[in-house]
Design a protein around this motif. Structure first.
Motif, short mmCIF file in Angstrom:
data_model
loop_
_atom_site.label_atom_id
_atom_site.label_comp_id
_atom_site.label_asym_id
_atom_site.label_seq_id
_atom_site.Cartn_x
_atom_site.Cartn_y
_atom_site.Cartn_z
N UNK A 161 -51.69 89.13 85.01
CA UNK A 161 -50.32 89.53 85.34
C UNK A 161 -49.39 89.30 84.15
N UNK A 162 -49.64 88.26 83.37
CA UNK A 162 -48.80 88.01 82.20
C UNK A 162 -48.90 89.14 81.18
N UNK A 163 -50.00 89.86 81.17
CA UNK A 163 -50.16 90.98 80.24
C UNK A 163 -49.38 92.22 80.67
N UNK A 164 -48.91 92.24 81.90
CA UNK A 164 -48.10 93.37 82.37
C UNK A 164 -46.65 93.11 82.00
N UNK A 165 -46.00 93.98 81.23
CA UNK A 165 -44.61 93.73 80.84
C UNK A 165 -43.68 93.62 82.04
N UNK A 166 -42.79 92.65 81.97
CA UNK A 166 -41.81 92.48 83.05
C UNK A 166 -40.85 93.67 83.11
N UNK A 167 -40.67 94.35 81.99
CA UNK A 167 -39.74 95.49 81.96
C UNK A 167 -40.16 96.59 82.93
N UNK A 168 -41.46 96.70 83.20
CA UNK A 168 -41.91 97.71 84.16
C UNK A 168 -41.39 97.40 85.56
N UNK A 169 -41.46 96.13 85.95
CA UNK A 169 -40.92 95.75 87.25
C UNK A 169 -39.41 95.88 87.28
N UNK A 170 -38.75 95.50 86.19
CA UNK A 170 -37.29 95.60 86.15
C UNK A 170 -36.82 97.04 86.28
N UNK A 223 -60.43 87.03 100.97
CA UNK A 223 -59.49 85.91 101.03
C UNK A 223 -59.21 85.33 99.64
N UNK A 224 -60.24 85.21 98.81
CA UNK A 224 -60.04 84.67 97.46
C UNK A 224 -59.14 85.59 96.65
N UNK A 225 -59.37 86.89 96.72
CA UNK A 225 -58.58 87.83 95.93
C UNK A 225 -57.12 87.85 96.38
N UNK A 226 -56.88 87.85 97.69
CA UNK A 226 -55.50 87.90 98.18
C UNK A 226 -54.73 86.64 97.84
N UNK A 227 -55.33 85.48 98.09
CA UNK A 227 -54.63 84.23 97.80
C UNK A 227 -54.45 84.04 96.29
N UNK A 228 -55.47 84.39 95.51
CA UNK A 228 -55.36 84.26 94.06
C UNK A 228 -54.31 85.23 93.50
N UNK A 229 -54.17 86.40 94.11
CA UNK A 229 -53.16 87.36 93.67
C UNK A 229 -51.75 86.81 93.89
N UNK A 230 -51.53 86.20 95.06
CA UNK A 230 -50.21 85.61 95.32
C UNK A 230 -49.94 84.42 94.41
N UNK A 231 -50.92 83.52 94.27
CA UNK A 231 -50.73 82.36 93.40
C UNK A 231 -50.60 82.73 91.94
N UNK A 232 -51.41 83.70 91.48
CA UNK A 232 -51.31 84.12 90.09
C UNK A 232 -49.97 84.77 89.77
N UNK A 233 -49.43 85.54 90.70
CA UNK A 233 -48.12 86.17 90.48
C UNK A 233 -47.03 85.10 90.39
N UNK A 234 -47.12 84.08 91.25
CA UNK A 234 -46.11 83.01 91.21
C UNK A 234 -46.16 82.27 89.87
N UNK A 235 -47.36 81.99 89.37
CA UNK A 235 -47.47 81.28 88.11
C UNK A 235 -47.04 82.15 86.92
N UNK A 236 -47.24 83.45 87.01
CA UNK A 236 -46.94 84.32 85.89
C UNK A 236 -45.47 84.72 85.82
N UNK A 237 -44.80 84.81 86.96
CA UNK A 237 -43.45 85.38 86.98
C UNK A 237 -42.34 84.36 87.28
N UNK A 238 -42.67 83.18 87.79
CA UNK A 238 -41.65 82.21 88.16
C UNK A 238 -41.83 80.93 87.35
N UNK A 239 -40.72 80.29 87.06
CA UNK A 239 -40.71 78.99 86.39
C UNK A 239 -40.22 77.93 87.38
#
Length: 303
Positions: A188-197, A110-126
């Motif tokens: 997640x911030x260390x992963x370049x956004x260009x890979x997702x794009x 549960x900690x890993x799944x929720x932290x993964x969703x929250x961490x992605x939101x903080x890293x990729x969205x403003x």
């Protein structure tokens, strides 16, 4: 004539040697050369003393767990497993072990799944309250868990979750999430956004691009976060003591506390229970140590 020859000699080309040039020796960084100059004993002696200081308590615990009761020998011989049989069968450590394993694995997932969703939101969205949310997560780390025992107990009592392992899982997950979200966000911030794009251009949805591109690169970070969530929930004493009063619902830390009487302490049984509690954690870290070091040293992406 001499002057002409001298002038012609000054402008003459220097012949270059034919054939491959000799390979140049790679330069050793100054820091590595400084360590090479240090004598080996100045490295191994402090490490050996630190290792001795670390392993002596474990040997002392094994000594009390394996030698017969009343023995004063510094070597566990003759060896006996009577203390392990006592704590596992008579003291219900088999039930405590199952409860602790269930709480640890559920908290990890549960900690890993929720932290993964929250961490992605903080890293990729403003969003507007992003900085305030990060500050709240950091400030929550300064709140001791003991201060929240009474409010959590009242909440779980109203929800009729007292004497339920779910109450401990929820409490452990809530207290592990702030730090876990911050760590996952940094990975997640260390992963370049260009890979997702690039995956989006190929027709992938955001979730599919995250699962196929980002998630494999986060493996060291996820293992680091999940392992600390598991170890913390495995060793935590207060929540299990406060929310679980039935013996068949207690975990290993609470079970170890029951071995300490008001007038005497069974050192052999207590040491055997400590070995039972320590072995799973040692095994887990032995298998994930390379991922753990990679996760905290290099981040999610190299280069």
């Amino acid at each position: 004539m001499t002057a002409q020859l001298a002038e012609k000699g000054t402008h003459a080309r220097v012949p270059t040697p034919r054939g491959p040039l000799p390979p140049s020796r790679p330069r050793t960084p100054k820091r590595e050369r400084a360590f090479d100059d240090v004598p080996r004993w100045q490295i191994y002696v402090p490490l050996g003393l630190y290792l001795l200081f670390t392993l002596v308590p474990f040997y002392w615990m094994l000594l009390f767990a394996l030698r017969p009761a009343g023995s004063t020998s510094l070597v566990p011989w003759p060896m006996t497993f009577a203390h392990f049989d006592k704590v596992w069968n008579e003291r219900s450590f088999g039930v405590f072990f199952q409860n602790s394993m269930l709480v640890g694995v559920a908290t990890l997932v549960t900690t890993t799944l929720v932290a993964l969703a929250g961490g992605y939101a903080l890293a990729r969205f403003d969003f507007r309250i992003k900085n305030g949310f990060m500050l709240a997560l950091l400030c929550s780390q300064f709140i001791p868990g003991a201060l929240m025992l009474v409010p959590l107990f009242e909440i779980f009592r109203e929800l009729r979750m007292i004497n339920s392992l779910g109450s401990v899982i929820i409490a452990e997950t809530v207290f592990q999430l702030p730090l876990s979200i911050i760590l996952i966000s940094g990975f997640i911030k260390n992963v370049p956004v260009s890979l997702e794009e690039a995956a989006w251009v190929d027709g992938c949805s955001r979730f599919r691009a995250f699962r196929a591109v980002v998630l494999p690169l986060l493996r060291p970070g996820l293992i680091a976060v999940g392992s600390f969530a598991f170890v913390h929930s495995w060793n935590h004493f207060l929540f299990a003591l406060m929310f679980l009063s039935r013996q068949d619902r207690q975990t290993i830390p609470v079970g170890l506390n029951t071995l300490i009487g008001s007038d005497s302490v069974d050192l052999g049984a207590l040491a055997a229970g400590g070995v039972v509690a320590a072995v799973p954690v040692v095994i887990v870290f032995a298998f994930i140590q390379k991922w753990l070091i990679t996760g905290f040293s290099a981040g999610a992406v190299k280069g």
